[in-house]
Write an enzyme that holds these catalytic residues in place. Structure first.
Site, mmCIF file in Angstrom:
data_model
loop_
_atom_site.group_PDB
_atom_site.id
_atom_site.type_symbol
_atom_site.label_atom_id
_atom_site.label_comp_id
_atom_site.label_asym_id
_atom_site.label_seq_id
_atom_site.Cartn_x
_atom_site.Cartn_y
_atom_site.Cartn_z
ATOM 1 N N HIS A 379 0.804 -1.230 0.000
ATOM 2 C CA HIS A 379 0.000 0.000 0.000
ATOM 3 C C HIS A 379 0.832 1.272 0.000
ATOM 4 C CE1 HIS A 379 -4.160 -1.446 0.527
ATOM 5 N NE2 HIS A 379 -3.611 -2.454 1.166
ATOM 6 N N LYS A 572 -8.894 13.554 4.613
ATOM 7 C CA LYS A 572 -8.040 12.365 4.623
ATOM 8 C C LYS A 572 -7.086 12.515 5.801
ATOM 9 C CE LYS A 572 -7.046 13.341 0.289
ATOM 10 N NZ LYS A 572 -7.098 12.155 -0.536
ATOM 11 N N ARG A 573 -6.320 11.445 6.082
ATOM 12 C CA ARG A 573 -5.309 11.568 7.137
ATOM 13 C C ARG A 573 -4.475 12.818 6.912
ATOM 14 N NH1 ARG A 573 -0.965 7.943 7.120
ATOM 15 N NH2 ARG A 573 -1.472 7.471 4.972
ATOM 16 N N LYS A 578 0.303 14.377 1.746
ATOM 17 C CA LYS A 578 -1.039 14.634 1.206
ATOM 18 C C LYS A 578 -1.274 16.135 0.988
ATOM 19 C CE LYS A 578 -2.911 10.418 3.305
ATOM 20 N NZ LYS A 578 -3.555 9.611 2.262
ATOM 21 N N THR A 683 -8.724 6.263 -2.077
ATOM 22 C CA THR A 683 -10.051 5.758 -2.427
ATOM 23 C C THR A 683 -11.106 6.830 -2.191
ATOM 24 O OG1 THR A 683 -10.142 4.729 -0.248
ATOM 25 C CG2 THR A 683 -9.663 3.286 -2.113
ATOM 26 N N LYS A 687 -14.764 8.007 -4.216
ATOM 27 C CA LYS A 687 -16.072 8.303 -3.608
ATOM 28 C C LYS A 687 -16.576 9.666 -4.074
ATOM 29 C CE LYS A 687 -14.447 5.666 0.274
ATOM 30 N NZ LYS A 687 -13.595 5.767 1.446
#
Length: 841
Positions: A379, A572-573, A578, A683, A687
């Site tokens: 991952h 998100k985290r 990110k 992911t 969505k």
């Protein structure tokens, strides 16, 4: 009882009899079954029937139906005896189960009717449920989507995980920024889980290896705790199949309490093992800065692997006794074990140990069985996320496993030396044991690659990077071992149930609801993308979702937001790769420019509400500084009368599945802006796209494939590509980076103190300099900032064209068919696990 004045019913209603009707599918009978549980499966004082009591009784009435389906499923699997998949994951981010189960069983109408008869609305009761705190981010949510798809596709499969009592943490936002308190989801109990008192396995830690006279070896001594199984039913959509998520709880036995010491007043000493057992499932990812923290994490990982494999083997044995003796060589044709990331790597040496030490197999036979049974999903390409465990720690906790790992490594290295002379100088990086005298470690990813029959990445770009860079030398040894399985999401939870208005419109225009299990049918929307009637219906569904979200935001944060503004969301985290920092710096620049405009200029701008949410790991200081900065910016912007009509900034606290189910349908623009090559897949991007939200993003992870599917013109692209990143970092190190003036201006604005007195120096320092730990802008925020700001300007322009935007939104949904977890799981089943559907007749 039934409330005409809006007040909740608080006592058991009269006029409806309490009856046990487990198979009830019609309103009145369901109401009777709910009342039966309120009366005869009581968890509260008698006569009470407030919303909380109603939730538990409703869940238990639904659980009756699930147990029937569950039992039928496993009786059927037992009869057919198919090959089964066992999915091992440290995380499952389930979300609420009530609405999902009611939806999958197609009982929304009857349950809504039943609860109305009892004085409640279904939505009000569903609100009472707490999210199961068994995961943190994408890894855990993916595992939950996968279970939903396995059940829906009628696949014979189990999920295995740990029953964390306090989850990761509940996030509170205060003046200090993020604060963490324990999750309380099990404070009362979970109505969904069923404890299996007959499924208990011993799990050992520490101890030593005993060599027997015949040369065989046995692990003895140390601490032995008990793994007790709790099963959670996972229903498929519109199918009888209901599979199981088996969660392990760690316990000590009664005899492990030293009564003599206890009576001497040595209470802590007397209950040492009870205390140590309890620690194992207290929290997800305990801090590992200390030796004790590392030890506890390793214990958690081994506990999951050992309990799960003992369970799998005992099931294999059971079949042996009912059908005569089954050969161990048959094991891989009946069992597929999938390791979700490196956390369950210890499944490899544990399966070897169980086969050799407990069942008498020789090394070669045990290795053949193990290497044909286990498969590994990678991952990440981030070095810090590829687990490496201290060899001394592992020798201490798992001495027998270290012997086995050492032997696997020795044999692997010998094979390379014998067959691949060209790789001689690569052996030190390919081997499982890194024997660097300063810090000898076990490389878990290497152990997974060497031992598994299949290794897969989770998006095409990610899998390509694994093959070309991270695992390139292994690919030259085993070219057929590596695959791609692009992640997916369940369309049930992430569209059908969380956005019923939009779902109904899709069903109406496609003239079928079969898209719910065959997501490729969404392409049929493309022919209507310009249709004004569809656009108008689409706009009203999106507006309803935005209004619902605005009400939620005001309720949890106190910030009032304009439902007609552009809703721009990044959830998100919180992690530097990110790049929530780039997002908030962009917002800061926008705020500064708005401040500088004349009132009539501001009126020409597109009003925007920026929402950011996610948890920063408790010890990840820079991530927590980002959370603090977002909140400080929000405080200033939202209270500025000149600007707050045109810009609002909201940090959404305690992001979880239920919050996502509110945010995603209400979003219009979503940010997936990680440095290219860093995000394995993502992911949440799927969505958002599925819900008709447009993406601003880099060519990273699944963004690449989403852009291909929805159309380049319906995706706001910016930033460096993955193959450019190493060169850009090198140029930065060589002092060749020239920052964009807008980037400098945004940083300077923070430094000026306009957002308060908190010291953002260390956070901004991470973007400065040319190299060095915590400096040198490793994630290229500065390099990508100008193209990010240009892309945001394109967003503003596009949003002004309402028809154009609606068309893009429809095409985004229409292009999301590929990203169903049903497609992903069908590929795993066929190409990795070799299992087939086994529908209950």
């Amino acid at each position: 009882m039934a409330n005409t004045n809006g007040k909740a019913a608080t006592s058991l209603p009269e006029g409806i009899s309490a009856k046990a009707i487990p198979e009830a599918t019609e309103g009145t009978e369901i109401a009777q079954n709910i009342l039966y549980h309120a009366k005869y499966s009581p968890h509260f004082s008698p006569l009470k029937f407030g919303p909380e009591q109603a939730l538990y009784a409703t869940a238990e009435s639904l659980r009756d139906r699930l147990i029937e389906l569950w039992n039928a499923t496993y009786v059927h699997f037992n009869k057919v005896d198919p090959k089964q998949t066992y999915y091992l994951s440290m995380e499952y981010l389930q979300g609420r189960a009530l609405t999902n189960a009611i939806g999958n069983l197609n009982l929304q109408g009857p349950y809504a009717d039943a609860l109305r008869k009892l004085g409640y609305e279904l939505e009000e009761i569903a609100e009472q449920e707490k999210d199961a705190a068994l995961g943190n981010g994408g890894l855990g949510r993916l595992a939950s989507c996968f279970l939903d798809s396995m059940a829906t596709l009628n696949l014979p499969a189990w999920g295995y995980g740990l029953r964390y009592r306090h989850g990761l943490f509940k996030q509170l936002i205060s003046q200090k920024g993020q604060e963490e308190i324990p999750e309380d989801w099990l404070e009362k109990f979970s109505p969904w889980e069923i404890v299996r008192h007959d499924v208990v396995f011993p799990v050992r830690f520490f101890g030593s290896v005993q060599v027997n006279p015949d040369g065989s070896r046995k692990w003895v001594g140390g601490d032995v705790v008990q793994a007790l199984a709790y099963d959670v039913p996972i229903p498929g959509y519109n199918t009888k199949n209901t599979i199981s998520l088996r969660l392990w709880e760690a316990k000590a036995r009664a005899e492990d309490l030293d009564l003599y010491q206890f009576n001497e007043g040595e209470y802590e000493l007397a209950a040492q093992l009870h205390s140590r057992a309890q620690q194992i499932c207290t929290v997800l990812y305990p801090g590992d800065a200390t030796e004790n923290g590392k030890l506890l994490r390793l214990k958690q990982q081994f506990f999951l692997c050992s309990a799960s494999l003992q369970d799998i083997i005992s099931r294999f044995h059971e079949r042996s006794t009912t059908e005569g003796s089954r050969k161990w060589s048959d094991f891989p044709s009946k069992v597929a074990v999938q390791m979700n990331d490196t956390h369950p790597t210890l499944a490899i040496p544990e399966l070897m140990r169980l086969l050799m030490d407990e069942n008498g197999l020789g090394w070669d036979e045990a290795w053949d069985v193990t290497s044909r049974t286990v498969a590994y999903t990678n991952h990440t390409v981030l070095p810090e996320a590829l687990e490496k465990w201290s060899q001394s720690l592992m020798w201490k906790l798992l001495p027998r496993h270290m012997e086995i790992i050492t032997e696997i490594d020795k044999r692997f290295v010998k094979t390379i030396r014998d067959t691949r002379v060209d790789l001689e100088d690569k052996i030190s990086s390919l081997s499982i044991l890194d024997n660097n005298p300063q810090k000898p470690v076990v490389r878990m990813a290497n152990l997974c690659v060497v031992s598994s029959h299949t290794v897969n990445g989770v998006a095409q770009l990610h899998s390509d990077i694994l093959k070309a860079e991270l695992f390139a030398d292994y690919v030259s040894i085993w070219p057929n071992k590596f695959q791609n399985k692009t992640n997916g999401i369940t369309p049930r939870r992430w569209l059908r149930f969380c956005s019923p208005e939009l779902s109904d419109i899709i069903t109406k225009w496609l003239k079928t609801d079969k898209w719910i299990t065959d997501l490729d049918l969404l392409t049929g929307l493309r022919q209507f993308a310009d249709n004004e009637e569809l656009q108008s219906e689409w706009a009203s569904a999106k507006a309803a979702n935005k209004k619902r979200l605005a009400q939620y935001i005001e309720r949890v944060t106190g910030v009032s937001i304009d439902p007609t503004s552009l809703f721009d969301i990044q959830v998100k985290r919180i992690h530097e790769y990110k790049r929530q920092l780039m997002n908030i710096l962009g917002v800061i620049y926008r705020f500064k420019k708005l401040k500088e405009m004349k009132p009539e200029e501001r009126k020409k701008t597109v009003p925007r509400t920026v929402m950011i949410g996610g948890k920063a790991f408790a010890t990840y200081t820079n991530a927590k500084r980002i959370v603090k900065l977002v909140n400080d910016v929000g405080d200033v912007v939202n209270s500025d009368p000149e600007v707050n009509e045109y810009l609002k900034v909201v940090f959404v606290p305690n992001y979880n599945v239920t919050v996502a189910e509110m945010l995603i349908p209400g979003s219009e623009l979503s940010q997936h802006i990680s440095t290219a090559g860093m995000e394995a897949s993502g992911t949440s991007n799927m969505k958002f796209a599925l819900n008709g939200c447009l993406i601003i993003g880099t060519l990273d992870g699944a963004n690449v494939e989403i852009r291909e599917e929805v159309g380049e013109e319906n995706f706001f692209l910016f930033g460096a590509t993955a193959d450019q990143v190493p060169r850009l970092r090198k140029e930065r190190e060589d002092g060749l980076f020239k920052p964009d003036p807008r980037f400098e201006e945004a940083k300077q604005f923070v430094k000026s103190g306009v957002f308060g007195t908190y010291d953002y120096g260390p956070l901004l320092d991470s973007l400065e300099g040319n190299t060095g730990f915590g400096r040198g802008d490793y994630f290229l925020v500065g390099y990508d900032f100008p193209s990010y700001m240009d892309a945001q300007a394109k967003v503003d322009e596009a949003y002004k064209d309402r028809k154009g935007w609606l068309k893009m939104s429809i095409l985004s949904t229409a292009g999301s068919g590929k990203f169903s977890s049903d497609r992903t799981i069908a590929q795993y089943a066929k190409e990795i696990w070799n299992i087939e559907a086994c529908p209950v007749p």
